[in-house]
Write a protein that holds these residues in place. Sequence first.
Motif, PDB file in Angstrom:
ATOM      1  N   GLY A 229       0.796  -1.222   0.000  1.00  0.00           N
ATOM      2  CA  GLY A 229       0.000   0.000   0.000  1.00  0.00           C
ATOM      3  C   GLY A 229       0.825   1.267   0.000  1.00  0.00           C
ATOM      4  O   GLY A 229       0.501   2.232  -0.704  1.00  0.00           O
ATOM      5  N   ASP A 230       1.934   1.282   0.760  1.00  0.00           N
ATOM      6  CA  ASP A 230       2.663   2.555   0.838  1.00  0.00           C
ATOM      7  C   ASP A 230       3.420   2.866  -0.451  1.00  0.00           C
ATOM      8  O   ASP A 230       3.498   4.023  -0.862  1.00  0.00           O
ATOM      9  CB  ASP A 230       3.564   2.635   2.078  1.00  0.00           C
ATOM     10  CG  ASP A 230       4.236   1.316   2.427  1.00  0.00           C
ATOM     11  OD1 ASP A 230       4.145   0.389   1.598  1.00  0.00           O
ATOM     12  OD2 ASP A 230       4.856   1.216   3.500  1.00  0.00           O
ATOM     13  N   ILE A 231       3.945   1.816  -1.106  1.00  0.00           N
ATOM     14  CA  ILE A 231       4.610   2.074  -2.395  1.00  0.00           C
ATOM     15  C   ILE A 231       3.561   2.492  -3.422  1.00  0.00           C
ATOM     16  O   ILE A 231       3.741   3.448  -4.186  1.00  0.00           O
ATOM     17  CB  ILE A 231       5.352   0.821  -2.902  1.00  0.00           C
ATOM     18  CG1 ILE A 231       6.351   0.320  -1.851  1.00  0.00           C
ATOM     19  CG2 ILE A 231       6.070   1.117  -4.213  1.00  0.00           C
ATOM     20  CD1 ILE A 231       7.024  -0.987  -2.226  1.00  0.00           C
ATOM     21  N   SER A 232       2.449   1.766  -3.392  1.00  0.00           N
ATOM     22  CA  SER A 232       1.371   2.063  -4.327  1.00  0.00           C
ATOM     23  C   SER A 232       0.894   3.511  -4.168  1.00  0.00           C
ATOM     24  O   SER A 232       0.693   4.230  -5.151  1.00  0.00           O
ATOM     25  CB  SER A 232       0.234   1.074  -4.068  1.00  0.00           C
ATOM     26  OG  SER A 232      -0.838   1.304  -4.926  1.00  0.00           O
ATOM     27  N   SER A 233       0.753   3.943  -2.912  1.00  0.00           N
ATOM     28  CA  SER A 233       0.311   5.328  -2.658  1.00  0.00           C
ATOM     29  C   SER A 233       1.339   6.329  -3.159  1.00  0.00           C
ATOM     30  O   SER A 233       0.994   7.389  -3.674  1.00  0.00           O
ATOM     31  CB  SER A 233       0.092   5.557  -1.164  1.00  0.00           C
ATOM     32  OG  SER A 233      -0.953   4.747  -0.707  1.00  0.00           O
ATOM     33  N   LYS A 234       2.614   5.963  -2.993  1.00  0.00           N
ATOM     34  CA  LYS A 234       3.682   6.867  -3.449  1.00  0.00           C
ATOM     35  C   LYS A 234       3.615   7.039  -4.975  1.00  0.00           C
ATOM     36  O   LYS A 234       3.746   8.151  -5.497  1.00  0.00           O
ATOM     37  CB  LYS A 234       5.038   6.286  -3.024  1.00  0.00           C
ATOM     38  CG  LYS A 234       6.240   6.826  -3.750  1.00  0.00           C
ATOM     39  CD  LYS A 234       6.692   8.157  -3.194  1.00  0.00           C
ATOM     40  CE  LYS A 234       7.948   8.630  -3.956  1.00  0.00           C
ATOM     41  NZ  LYS A 234       8.267  10.007  -3.690  1.00  0.00           N
ATOM     42  N   LEU A 235       3.378   5.945  -5.681  1.00  0.00           N
ATOM     43  CA  LEU A 235       3.288   6.037  -7.141  1.00  0.00           C
ATOM     44  C   LEU A 235       2.039   6.817  -7.544  1.00  0.00           C
ATOM     45  O   LEU A 235       2.059   7.596  -8.503  1.00  0.00           O
ATOM     46  CB  LEU A 235       3.267   4.646  -7.787  1.00  0.00           C
ATOM     47  CG  LEU A 235       4.431   3.710  -7.467  1.00  0.00           C
ATOM     48  CD1 LEU A 235       4.443   2.516  -8.403  1.00  0.00           C
ATOM     49  CD2 LEU A 235       5.766   4.423  -7.562  1.00  0.00           C
ATOM     50  N   ALA A 236       0.949   6.588  -6.788  1.00  0.00           N
ATOM     51  CA  ALA A 236      -0.272   7.339  -7.070  1.00  0.00           C
ATOM     52  C   ALA A 236      -0.025   8.831  -6.849  1.00  0.00           C
ATOM     53  O   ALA A 236      -0.515   9.682  -7.597  1.00  0.00           O
ATOM     54  CB  ALA A 236      -1.405   6.840  -6.174  1.00  0.00           C
ATOM     55  N   ASP A 237       0.764   9.134  -5.831  1.00  0.00           N
ATOM     56  CA  ASP A 237       1.125  10.514  -5.533  1.00  0.00           C
ATOM     57  C   ASP A 237       1.831  11.172  -6.707  1.00  0.00           C
ATOM     58  O   ASP A 237       1.519  12.293  -7.105  1.00  0.00           O
ATOM     59  CB  ASP A 237       2.111  10.509  -4.361  1.00  0.00           C
ATOM     60  CG  ASP A 237       1.611  11.354  -3.227  1.00  0.00           C
ATOM     61  OD1 ASP A 237       0.466  11.819  -3.315  1.00  0.00           O
ATOM     62  OD2 ASP A 237       2.372  11.528  -2.261  1.00  0.00           O
TER      63      ASP A 237
END
Lengths: 217, 470, 242
Positions: C183-191
């Motif tokens: 989730g945190d990597i995914s959120s970073k990419l979404a960011d």
Amino acid sequence: MSSRDLILGRIRASIGRSGPADTSAVAAHLQASPRGPASQGDWRNSHEGVLQRFTERATALSSTVERVASWAEVPAAAAAYLISRQLPTRAVCWPTLADQPWAAAGLAVEARPSRGDDLVGITSTFCAVADTGTLMLLSGADTPAATSLLPETHIAVVPVERVVPLMEDGFALLRSEKGEAPRATNFVSGPSRTADIEQTVTLGAHGPYRVHLILVG
Amino acid sequence: MEIHSNDFKARAREALADQELQKALKLVQVKFVPNRAAAAAEYGDFEALRDAGRDIRNRALENLDLWLERFEQEATRRGAQVHWAKDAAEANAIIVDIAHKNGVKKVVKSKSMVSEECGLNDALEAAGVTPIETDLGEYILQINDHEPPSHIVAPVIHKTREQITELFHAKHHKPRQTDIGALCREAREILRPHFLSADMGISGANFLVAETGSTVIVTNEGNGRLCTTVPRIHVALTGIEKVVPTLEDLSVLLRLLPRSATGQAITNYVSMNTGVAGSGDSDGPEQFHIVLLDNGRSRVLGSELKEMLRCIRCGACMNHCPVYQAVGGHAYGWVYPGPMGSVLTPSYAGMEHAHELPHTATGCGQCSAVCPVRIPLPELMRKEREMQVDAGLRPWTERLALKLWGWSASQPWLYGLGTAIAARFLKGLGGEEKLIHRLPLAGGWTDGRDFPAPAGKTFRELYRAKKELH
Amino acid sequence: MRVALFVTCLADLMRPNVAFAALKLLKLAGCTVEVPETQTCCGQPAYNSGDRATALTLARKVIDEFSGYEYVVLPSGSCAGMIRAHYEELCKDDPALLVKAKKLAASTYELTDFLVNVAKLESVPGDFAGSITYHDSCSGLRELGIKQQPRQLLGKMGQVEIKEMSEAETCCGFGGTFSLKFGDISSKLADNKCENACATGADAIVGGDLGCLLNIEGRLRRKGDRKTQVLHVAEVLAGKLD
Ligand code: SF4
């Protein structure tokens, strides 16, 4: 069982080889040595185009390039280059270049292997590859590899008839003129460099800081 | 090298929170990606070149035993000694033995990921031999308490210039240098005497040429040339898969590798070493040892992952991987990071040591879109996931969830009911804002994102209602 | 043209309007559209998770349901990509099924690709007025070559201005179960995606895959952006639905 036999056995099992190998495909490929794709371009149509490509590429890789009409002009050109950059006029050169009139041009050149503290090294080249602006240097008793490597400045004399279009052409010359590869075949494309720190290109990592090419002919 | 791949999640979290690292990693996107694109465009028909690269590597692998035998025969004929190592321990033992037999005290090394794979430096030190890394990046890592590399081409991509300034100041006891050129010069001046005094040079090999029995290294700094020219003994350590048939094949791969790696048309130095110094030669080694490492490669050759062995270690897959760009190479926990590492690490180091890695990618396909030898990396990672499922290595919760979901999705009536309930439930959770801030069992999502709520009825319901109306 | 609409499980559950919009566009393009009632999911989540057996069960079902049509159209690049680029591999051990899988793959299209290249839709009814920026979803882009198709269709709408974002082709971080597992990597990419999209100042972020859009919208809203719309290209193109 030796590790050699173990590894080769595993490879054979993995590629599904049982029984003696059919070596014909391997032999045929070695025999034909087909060339793969290469950059196309009008520059390949004439020798002047090839020389121009060589000059452009070498310059883009931070070599400096000049052209003189004959070997007789080489020592003076080398001297002028060194003096204009306030570089030392003492140098080592390949034994094959021992007979050039360096002293007459004001250079103190010794034809001996480089020891690591020499500041200028002068070589010729086996041939040069225009496609990438590259020297193809072969090691040997009279053409030591270290001369183009240890000194901070490398001057290379490149007869124009030795500039070929592609790396494959250099290998073809190697086969036809030497039969086999020497101990070291070095392709050199400009001064040594590193981009390890912040991907910023810096010249003069462990090899020369500058490479000057004198085209002859 | 010690493996920490199963800590990927924790390491990735640390990496995301590390501001210095995030600053350093920006350069991957800013430098490598556009440089490779420009080099491919400038070349012309780069796609045809990639096809040729794939075919050349496949040809080598199809008859790998024969090409290796030919290589060995030619290398031996020219005076080199070829050694075969089934695993890392054997490779280290062979090299330590060469050092001991020849009274070697100091070794200069050029960058070799295979030597990292083997943990060669530790083995040398334990045997009383001092290895000195001479690639600038590897040197920086070595003096920083043997930090591991975070990239196969640019080992210190994770470090900022400021960090290197401080490191050099602390270790060299010299005034702080902030200029990159001055830092490079400082390292050069420290390393030059080592080249001249070392008894042995160790390099890797980017390629082995079967036709000529030569090893080929591709470098920019010139340290590889020094390591293979100055010391009296040269050891080249590389994997068995690196062999290519002919000089023509080599020429094609040499067009692909630097363009894919750094966007260069050629690296500064391409050094092809064949045999030992001849009589009358003033330089070149008296002994040339070539150590061919298996360490899992022959097994991969017979598996569904065999295409991975085409890899020419350009690093393009990690440069273009959004996950690598976000967390850097250390998160992956071993020598090979990014997509290629996610395939290789479980194969070489054992799936049990790296079961997270095949899952650490979004499947975006950017890696395979740039791989110079067209390795279908996302497909190979997916195959590794299948291997995990087949071997019962996935958590039972995940397996059960997939089975339950799969079962219901094959019962349309039940599935329709389930989704209708879910749509209403989720709509309820979303409330006025139509956003779910916290979703049970999906914290991975809602820790960083809201979950947009559904409309409340499924398409299936609405469509049927409409049809009944007409 | 007899077309079967494969709604996709995400549209069915989360955004029925995307499917209705696709239906409207296909009809406008002159197609006879049918929506096979028993359809559920193409099997992609199982396939990507390594659960080949489950994926194969669902693929068989899809092949049975959709093989009788001239064309199969999906409002999703990744689901269309699953059928077109992966069914063949999935079915490779069952020769009879493989034949059918290949045939289905050849008749399967992502919606915008179909509208532009097969149905040759002339005019587009959408009435969205404002600026949009387009996110190229990975599977559609790299497995099916979806790049110009949506832009061509949007270009037929008079009042839409397309403002290209930088790194439009970079993954938004969704990646199916990746978004839950990491989730945190995914959120970073979404960011990163949200930053690039918002930097264009566009009124709406538009794309062709619901998974990506939910991911992007989820991150935008969490960061407090309630203004930028996040829309599926079918909704924009179709305009008002009755
Ligand atoms: S997998 Fe392909 S892109 Fe990645 S390092 Fe190997 S050759 Fe390069």
